[in-house]
Design a protein around this motif. Structure first.
Motif, PDB file in Angstrom:
ATOM      1  N   GLY A 166       0.366  -7.105   4.065  1.00 50.95           N
ATOM      2  CA  GLY A 166      -0.959  -7.525   3.641  1.00 50.95           C
ATOM      3  C   GLY A 166      -2.067  -6.849   4.412  1.00 50.95           C
ATOM      4  O   GLY A 166      -3.236  -7.198   4.259  1.00 50.95           O
ATOM      5  N   LEU A 214       1.777  -6.076  -5.505  1.00 52.23           N
ATOM      6  CA  LEU A 214       0.448  -5.615  -5.097  1.00 52.23           C
ATOM      7  C   LEU A 214      -0.370  -5.108  -6.280  1.00 52.23           C
ATOM      8  O   LEU A 214      -1.590  -4.935  -6.158  1.00 52.23           O
ATOM      9  CB  LEU A 214       0.579  -4.516  -4.043  1.00 52.23           C
ATOM     10  N   SER A 246      -3.199  -7.419  -6.861  1.00 52.06           N
ATOM     11  CA  SER A 246      -4.097  -7.625  -5.727  1.00 52.06           C
ATOM     12  C   SER A 246      -5.541  -7.803  -6.202  1.00 52.06           C
ATOM     13  O   SER A 246      -5.948  -7.246  -7.225  1.00 52.06           O
ATOM     14  CB  SER A 246      -4.019  -6.417  -4.788  1.00 52.06           C
ATOM     15  N   ILE A 259      -6.401  -1.112  -4.153  1.00 51.76           N
ATOM     16  CA  ILE A 259      -5.000  -1.454  -3.898  1.00 51.76           C
ATOM     17  C   ILE A 259      -4.229  -1.534  -5.203  1.00 51.76           C
ATOM     18  O   ILE A 259      -3.088  -1.058  -5.290  1.00 51.76           O
ATOM     19  CB  ILE A 259      -4.906  -2.767  -3.104  1.00 51.76           C
ATOM     20  N   ARG A 260      -4.839  -2.104  -6.240  1.00 50.07           N
ATOM     21  CA  ARG A 260      -4.149  -2.171  -7.534  1.00 50.07           C
ATOM     22  C   ARG A 260      -3.807  -0.769  -8.042  1.00 50.07           C
ATOM     23  O   ARG A 260      -2.694  -0.524  -8.523  1.00 50.07           O
ATOM     24  CB  ARG A 260      -5.025  -2.898  -8.558  1.00 50.07           C
ATOM     25  N   HIS A 310      -1.926  -0.522   3.327  1.00 54.02           N
ATOM     26  CA  HIS A 310      -0.591  -0.873   2.815  1.00 54.02           C
ATOM     27  C   HIS A 310       0.454   0.233   2.818  1.00 54.02           C
ATOM     28  O   HIS A 310       1.590  -0.017   2.457  1.00 54.02           O
ATOM     29  CB  HIS A 310      -0.697  -1.431   1.398  1.00 54.02           C
TER      30      HIS A 310
END
Length: 384
Positions: free
Chosen positions: A227, A253, A256, A261-262, A231
């Motif tokens: 987290g 993730l 997310s 991040i996605r 990452h």
């Protein structure tokens, strides 16, 4: 006939300005008009758009124009080797281009032409911040062609440039194997200069130079499950199927709350599993046709990753074609790189469509993305 002032405004605003606009911009720079400063900033970003004026630009550069850095950048953007002597002089004088997006244009020049000068810059003591970071960025872009500069790069692991140096060594690959033990020390935190943002990059670089993925899988996999920021997803994506043990973590993730991040997770999941459908849904949801170029949003990255998927992402082709057809450039907030930023986006869109086979008109759109992203996807559907 365009005035220099209106021509500069036009080339900044429009993707396809008329040839008379660039003619006026070149004249403003080469003939030292009062619009020269603004015109030179645009000319440095022009690339092939001013290829018809290459000889004129090269002549102005040889005559010692006060805007030599912009003239050299313009020639470099065309891949014209007449830029090389001026770039060598700029590097020697400490006036090498400092913005990363400008430096990436220079990477199109052959490494052999500039590498000796870049190695000289790196050997300076004390190093100059902007010059050193620019040169390290250029070496990273050249990748394996920078191998002879490894001796100059290694000392940068001991100072504030360590992150840039780690990236260069990883990009060089096996020819930087002499650094393997030091990379392992950074990856495990044993290096005296190791900072919290170094381990993932160092572990990836260790894999790149040694071919052994063990350390990278452990460090980057742990980061993906923790987290924590970043990452390790881009590095797991590079590892591909080797990171199969982390596929479920990466898949999670993709939900997310963070858009970057996605996108990184969707790309990594595709690279690890070759399962395109869930990755395409997530990536397509980030392709906002109203994106202005603000770096906080990962729209261009999402387009690039859709292109990497290729034919299985062809459902996104109609949207990408619509964005590509826009007349106006991205309203990028920084004028000194606005044209370069938009041209980079245009290349990303064009390359993505090419890898998809341009898609098929009327191709079905993937099912809606998770609820948190439906508003954006609905907006796209209204425009499409």
């Amino acid at each position: 006939m365009r005035t220099p002032g209106s021509a500069v405004k036009a080339v900044y605003r429009y993707r396809r300005p008329g040839p008379d606009c660039w003619d006026a911009v070149v004249t403003a720079v080469c003939e030292d008009t009062r619009h020269r400063w603004d015109a030179a900033k645009a000319l440095a970003q022009a690339g092939p758009a001013v290829s018809a004026h290459a000889d004129r630009i090269a002549k102005a550069l040889d005559e010692g124009s006060g805007r030599g850095d912009e003239l050299a950048s313009a020639l470099a953007g065309m891949g014209d080797l007449r830029a090389v002597p001026a770039l060598r002089r700029l590097a020697q004088d400490g006036h090498f281009p400092t913005y990363r997006i400008h430096v990436r244009v220079l990477a199109a020049l052959p490494a052999a032409e500039l590498l000796p000068a870049m190695r000289t810059v790196l050997r300076r003591d004390p190093p100059r911040y902007h010059a050193s970071t620019s040169v390290l960025e250029l070496l990273a872009q050249w990748g394996p062609d920078s191998a002879s500069a490894v001796p100059e790069v290694l000392p940068y692991l001991e100072g504030p440039y360590a992150y840039d140096a780690l990236r260069v060594l990883g990009r060089i690959g096996p020819a930087a194997a002499v650094a393997a033990d030091r990379l392992a020390d950074f990856a495990t935190g044993r290096a005296p200069k190791a900072a919290r943002h170094h381990p993932r990059l160092a572990a990836w670089a260790h894999w790149r130079v040694t071919g052994d993925p063990t350390l990278a899988l452990g460090v980057c996999g742990a980061a993906a499950g923790s987290g924590s920021a970043s990452h390790g997803l881009p590095f797991l994506a590079d590892l591909g199927a080797l990171a199969a043990a982390h596929a479920d973590t990466v898949r999670a993730l993709m939900e997310s709350p963070g858009a970057w991040i996605r996108v990184a997770a969707a790309h990594a999941y595709w690279r690890i599993t070759a399962d395109a459908e869930p990755a395409v849904q997530v990536l397509l949801a980030e392709v906002d046709p109203q994106w202005t170029g603000m770096p906080a949003l990962p729209t261009r990255e999402a387009v690039r990753r859709l292109g990497g998927i290729g034919a299985p992402a062809a459902a996104s082709a109609p949207l990408l074609r619509r964005i590509l057809a826009a007349e106006e450039r991205l309203a990028y907030p920084y004028e000194h790189v606005r044209i370069l930023a938009d041209e980079a986006y245009v290349r990303t869109l064009t390359e993505a469509l090419a890898r998809m086979g341009a898609g098929a008109p009327g191709a079905p759109v993937p099912p809606p993305a998770p609820a948190a992203r439906r508003g954006l996807l609905q907006r796209w559907q209204g425009l499409h």
